[in-house]
Design a protein around this motif. Structure first.
Motif, mmCIF file in Angstrom:
data_model
loop_
_atom_site.group_PDB
_atom_site.id
_atom_site.type_symbol
_atom_site.label_atom_id
_atom_site.label_comp_id
_atom_site.label_asym_id
_atom_site.label_seq_id
_atom_site.Cartn_x
_atom_site.Cartn_y
_atom_site.Cartn_z
ATOM 1 N N PHE A 136 56.961 54.675 34.395
ATOM 2 C CA PHE A 136 57.418 53.410 34.995
ATOM 3 C C PHE A 136 56.295 52.358 34.930
ATOM 4 N N ILE A 137 55.081 52.796 35.257
ATOM 5 C CA ILE A 137 53.940 51.867 35.259
ATOM 6 C C ILE A 137 53.685 51.349 33.841
ATOM 7 N N GLU A 138 53.871 52.231 32.855
ATOM 8 C CA GLU A 138 53.653 51.807 31.461
ATOM 9 C C GLU A 138 54.744 50.853 30.992
ATOM 10 N N THR A 139 56.014 51.227 31.261
ATOM 11 C CA THR A 139 57.112 50.432 30.701
ATOM 12 C C THR A 139 57.343 49.131 31.489
ATOM 13 N N SER A 140 56.913 49.104 32.746
ATOM 14 C CA SER A 140 57.177 47.905 33.572
ATOM 15 C C SER A 140 55.963 46.999 33.672
ATOM 16 N N ARG A 141 55.006 47.197 32.786
ATOM 17 C CA ARG A 141 53.743 46.443 32.880
ATOM 18 C C ARG A 141 53.953 44.930 33.054
ATOM 19 N N ASP A 142 54.795 44.348 32.192
ATOM 20 C CA ASP A 142 54.933 42.885 32.219
ATOM 21 C C ASP A 142 55.522 42.406 33.549
ATOM 22 N N GLY A 143 56.539 43.136 34.029
ATOM 23 C CA GLY A 143 57.185 42.752 35.292
ATOM 24 C C GLY A 143 56.243 42.950 36.473
ATOM 25 N N ILE A 144 55.453 44.011 36.405
ATOM 26 C CA ILE A 144 54.498 44.262 37.497
ATOM 27 C C ILE A 144 53.459 43.148 37.522
ATOM 28 N N LEU A 145 52.912 42.825 36.340
ATOM 29 C CA LEU A 145 51.875 41.782 36.304
ATOM 30 C C LEU A 145 52.445 40.403 36.648
ATOM 31 N N ALA A 146 53.741 40.202 36.331
ATOM 32 C CA ALA A 146 54.370 38.908 36.680
ATOM 33 C C ALA A 146 54.794 38.883 38.150
ATOM 34 N N ARG A 147 54.597 39.998 38.849
ATOM 35 C CA ARG A 147 54.922 40.129 40.284
ATOM 36 C C ARG A 147 56.410 39.888 40.538
ATOM 37 N N GLU A 148 57.254 40.301 39.576
ATOM 38 C CA GLU A 148 58.709 40.142 39.777
ATOM 39 C C GLU A 148 59.111 40.945 41.003
ATOM 40 N N SER A 149 59.915 40.343 41.872
ATOM 41 C CA SER A 149 60.109 40.971 43.184
ATOM 42 C C SER A 149 60.786 42.340 43.113
ATOM 43 N N GLU A 150 61.838 42.476 42.270
ATOM 44 C CA GLU A 150 62.542 43.779 42.194
ATOM 45 C C GLU A 150 61.600 44.866 41.686
ATOM 46 N N ILE A 151 60.861 44.527 40.626
ATOM 47 C CA ILE A 151 59.959 45.516 40.016
ATOM 48 C C ILE A 151 58.805 45.825 40.966
ATOM 49 N N SER A 152 58.292 44.802 41.629
ATOM 50 C CA SER A 152 57.213 45.035 42.590
ATOM 51 C C SER A 152 57.693 45.974 43.693
#
Ligand SMILES: NC(=O)c1ccc[n+]([C@@H]2O[C@H](COP(=O)([O-])OP(=O)(O)OC[C@H]3O[C@@H](n4cnc5c(N)ncnc54)[C@H](O)[C@@H]3O)[C@@H](O)[C@H]2O)c1
Length: 348
Positions: free
Chosen positions: A190-206
């Motif tokens: 999850f951490i690998e595949t969601s990198r962009d969303g995590i770094l963009a602080r997208e609320s659902e992904i965060s």
């Protein structure tokens, strides 16, 4: 809204994760509640909404320097002046410093009052607010005096991440990624595949990343609340990292960046002593690089580093013990001698 319950000895912490602050879950009595926050977070709309609802507040300065017995006195003095009793709720709204201060104050006020934490940094969302450890810095040493006192509720709102400075965000992210290494492949994927969303602080992904990361910490602390055994696994990267913070000069690296560097050293040490699988060490390195941690740093005084690591307070029977991994989710504690430590300081 995501929910998680963490059972710690005879207490339970109910964790709520949502996007925007909503304190209706608290059913507060204004006359017996106290908001503890710092001079940055007091300006947030969340803190303002509690104060607008008539909740009195104590505002501390922001930063590590306020993790002191003086801050505890200030909270206790305000509580006494307001006539708060043992049934009072202390609400800590802020980063790890405020969570530690509110929790320590709640653990000693009238021999223990109620505690709610609203962590506002990523580090405090995935680490400091859960698990009951409280502490003040004393005689220039971190967390020298403290207690174990879990909050009854922890309210996590991802909107707080939007105002967090990048270095503070990356600091907390290292602890979240560390939980991935400790837990196994699912969270790491999850951490690998969601990198962009995590770094963009997208609320659902965060929210999802925080929830999954907290479940890892929760599993450890439910098994070993007082840290006599497996809870020490949560220190992956920390012994190496703390010494870097000292050797590189306090403030050069944030805590989390030093932990990321320390995780890389733990992987190298594990490889050198035949514990860590080569493919896993490669994967760990690639994840830390993807998140842009400075894991190649070797430009510091190695003798100062060795001195700093030798004085680590987590020594047991005179031995320095390190958290090493075979692969994701398979972790062990091993002593390492000075040569083994020197060896990983040179390697990139
Ligand atoms: N009790 C535990 O289990 C535990 C675990 C990990 C860390 N800690 C403690 O946590 C502390 C570090 O916490 P931290 O990294 O959160 O630092 P911090 O609490 O000092 O916060 C960092 C800075 O960010 C500001 N800030 C907080 N939230 C913000 C937001 N949403 N937007 C903008 N600015 C914001 C704060 O005012 C502060 O200036 C250390 O003292 C450490 O020992 C405790």
């Amino acid at each position: 809204m995501k929910k998680l319950t963490v059972a710690l000895e005879n207490k339970k912490t109910n964790v709520f994760i949502d996007r925007t602050a909503d304190f209706s879950v608290l059913e507060l009595n204004n006359k017996n509640s106290l908001l503890v926050t710092d001079d940055t977070m007091v300006k947030s709309s969340a803190a303002q909404s509690l104060m607008d609802a008539g909740i009195p507040s104590v505002v501390l300065g922001s930063g590590e320097k306020y993790k002191s017995l003086e801050s505890i006195e200030k909270i206790a003095e305000t509580g006494i002046k307001l006539g708060l009793d043992r049934g009072a709720v202390i609400i800590g709204l802020g980063g790890g410093v405020i969570c530690d201060m509110a929790a320590f104050a709640a653990s000693v006020y009238m021999r223990g009052c109620r505690l709610v934490l609203v962590p506002t940094t990523l580090l405090s969302m995935v680490d400091a607010s859960i698990g009951g450890k409280t502490g003040v810095d004393f005689l220039d040493r971190k967390n020298l005096i403290g207690s174990f006192y879990p909050a009854e509720k922890v309210l996590i709102y991802t909107d707080f991440l939007n105002t967090l400075p990048t270095d503070e965000f990356k600091s907390g992210l290292a602890e979240l990624i560390k939980h991935g290494f400790l837990s196994g492949d699912a969270l790491l994927d999850f951490i690998e595949t969601s990198r962009d969303g995590i770094l963009a602080r997208e609320s659902e992904i965060s929210a999802e990343a925080i929830y999954r990361s907290l479940k890892v910490k929760a599993a450890y602390i439910e098994k070993d609340f007082r840290e006599t055994g497996c809870r020490t696994h949560l220190n992956l990267g920390h012994t190496f990292g703390h010494a870097l913070e000292t050797a590189a000069g306090l403030g050069t690296f944030t805590h989390g960046e030093a932990v990321a560097w320390g995780i890389q050293r733990a992987m190298k040490a594990g490889l050198n002593c035949g514990i860590t699988e080569a493919a896993y060490a490669e994967r760990a390195e690639s994840i830390l690089r993807k998140y842009d941690y400075n894991i190649d740093f070797t430009d510091f005084d190695h003798e100062l580093y060795i001195k700093a690591i030798a004085s680590d307070k987590k020594k047991k029977d005179g031995e320095l013990r390190f958290i090493l991994q075979q692969k994701a989710g398979i972790t062990e504690i091993r002593p390492l001698d000075e040569n083994a430590i020197r060896e990983v300081l040179e390697t990139r």
